[in-house]
Design a protein around this motif. Structure first.
Motif, PDB file in Angstrom:
ATOM      1  N   LYS A 111      77.588 -70.699  19.316  1.00 56.93           N
ATOM      2  CA  LYS A 111      78.254 -71.979  19.190  1.00 56.93           C
ATOM      3  C   LYS A 111      78.210 -72.687  20.546  1.00 56.93           C
ATOM      4  CE  LYS A 111      79.528 -71.188  14.936  1.00 56.93           C
ATOM      5  NZ  LYS A 111      78.903 -71.913  13.790  1.00 56.93           N
ATOM      6  N   SER A 169      73.745 -75.973  15.959  1.00 58.38           N
ATOM      7  CA  SER A 169      74.373 -77.275  15.769  1.00 58.38           C
ATOM      8  C   SER A 169      75.040 -77.719  17.063  1.00 58.38           C
ATOM      9  CB  SER A 169      75.407 -77.200  14.642  1.00 58.38           C
ATOM     10  OG  SER A 169      76.065 -78.438  14.484  1.00 58.38           O
ATOM     11  N   HIS A 170      74.660 -78.888  17.552  1.00 54.92           N
ATOM     12  CA  HIS A 170      75.205 -79.329  18.832  1.00 54.92           C
ATOM     13  C   HIS A 170      75.458 -80.827  18.891  1.00 54.92           C
ATOM     14  CE1 HIS A 170      71.142 -80.714  19.463  1.00 54.92           C
ATOM     15  NE2 HIS A 170      70.668 -79.484  19.457  1.00 54.92           N
ATOM     16  N   SER A 185      67.500 -73.867  19.259  1.00 58.53           N
ATOM     17  CA  SER A 185      67.480 -72.880  18.173  1.00 58.53           C
ATOM     18  C   SER A 185      67.565 -71.483  18.747  1.00 58.53           C
ATOM     19  CB  SER A 185      66.200 -73.018  17.331  1.00 58.53           C
ATOM     20  OG  SER A 185      66.067 -74.317  16.789  1.00 58.53           O
TER      21      SER A 185
END
Length: 387
Positions: free
Chosen positions: A220, A187-188, A174
């Motif tokens: 990202k 998001s991973h 985060s």
């Protein structure tokens, strides 16, 4: 020609102007150590509170970043390293006040007054080289470090004016910017993060399977196209050494459950178990390391590279601390051996900072694969013998 400058003879009106520009504790203390007049024009070091951030299970920016720095402290009187001239390691936390900590376990080293102890050094008599920085979140109101976090980094200035990236319990990734009300999940694809580091101005993450990812300026995740071979350990560490990026793969005597080994599940666990119960719960299940393997990441470009297994570190020694990892040239540190990895089996930084546990340090020899307890060592500051 004598180029020595008597800095104490600078115009008096310049002293406070110089002092106001000093934001790092070592610069501040060096300034005060010049002479009595310089010392009297500045108060004792009182680091300013860094920007505020949220943490898990909270609403609003209720924490601040506390900075830790590992230094190599040595006597500059000799030009070449020898057994009698080697330095030692010291770790300093800068928050509401200065604290000395064990460079590996982060456990507090206590004195009657840490700041007075630090100022007792005449820092002009020593060379202090910064080896590594690490960060933890501390509560703004109350005391102690924030639970539920495994790792905290500050993103490079090119990314954001002020932001942090954290690895939360269960390996979630985060980020938060200064003043944010909540952490934002990165998001991973669901992988479990083991470690994160800033390398060449960019954050890099390694997951539990050994895959390495780069985080770009928009937060990202970009996976590096590397061929992974032989990464069979259950915990990964990222280490920068001599400008190269390494992954240290740690093997345990028993295979840990990732879902159980990542810390507390909810903040009420402190109320349910209490600190004593939580200490016993962690100490009883912390798996013991039995083997390490080292791989160097050969980056071909920003998107890809290859792994190269490293059989020897030469005269370098790796330190796998709870909150950061770093390397040193062994011949520069008293009692330090090259081709070795220094580590602790305890993996809960929050417990160490709260002094709930007494984590121990060990050393792994890459040549014969032996592991020994470190015990009392010359590696650490000789005046800081507490643990």
């Amino acid at each position: 020609m004598d180029t020595t400058v008597d800095w104490s003879n600078l115009p008096v009106e310049l002293w406070p102007l110089i002092g106001d520009k000093l934001k790092i504790w070592i610069e501040f203390l060096r300034f005060r150590s010049v002479c009595h007049s310089w010392r009297s024009c500045l108060p004792r070091f009182n680091p300013s509170i860094l920007p505020k951030f949220p943490f898990p299970y909270s609403d609003g920016p209720n924490a601040f970043v506390s900075e830790n720095t590992v230094y190599l402290l040595r006597n500059p009187s000799t030009s070449s390293p020898s057994p009698s001239s080697r330095g030692w390691l010291v770790k300093v936390e800068e928050s509401d006040k200065l604290r000395l900590r064990n460079p590996i376990t982060s456990r507090r080293i206590r004195y009657a007054n840490d700041s007075s102890f630090l100022e007792a050094f005449n820092l002009l008599d020593f060379n202090m080289t910064e080896l590594s920085k690490s960060y933890v979140l501390r509560y703004i109101h109350g005391s102690g470090s924030v639970c539920g976090l495994n790792k905290v980094i500050i993103v490079p200035p090119d990314f954001n004016d002020c932001a942090i990236i954290v690895i939360c319990d269960k390996g979630m990734l985060s980020f938060a910017k200064n003043g944010d009300q909540k952490l934002t999940l990165i998001s991973h694809g669901g992988f479990v993060c083991d470690d994160i580091i800033v390398y060449k101005g960019q954050p890099y993450v390694v997951d539990s399977l050994g895959s390495v990812f780069r985080i770009d300026s928009s937060f990202k995740v970009v996976e590096l196209l590397c061929k992974l071979v032989g990464l069979g350990g259950r915990r990964k560490h990222l280490v920068e050494s001599c400008g190269e990026l390494y992954v240290v793969d740690r093997y345990f005597e028993q295979e840990p459950n990732k879902q159980e080994d990542s810390g507390v599940d909810f903040p009420l666990s402190f109320l349910v178990f209490g600190l004593r119960g939580r200490r016993e719960r962690f100490e009883s299940r912390d798996p013991k390391a039995v083997e390490f393997k080292v791989y160097k990441l050969d980056l071909l470009d920003e998107e890809g590279g290859r792994w190269i297994e490293v059989k020897s570190l030469g005269d370098q020694a790796f330190f796998l601390a709870m909150d950061c990892s770093f390397s040193v040239l062994a011949q520069e540190v008293a009692g330090c051996k090259g081709n070795c990895i220094y580590f602790t089996d305890q993996n809960d930084l929050n417990l160490a900072l709260r002094e709930v546990t007494r984590p121990e340090s060990s050393v792994f020899n890459l040549e014969d694969h032996s592991i020994q307890r470190l015990g009392s060592s010359q590696i650490f500051c000789p005046l800081a013998s507490g643990d």
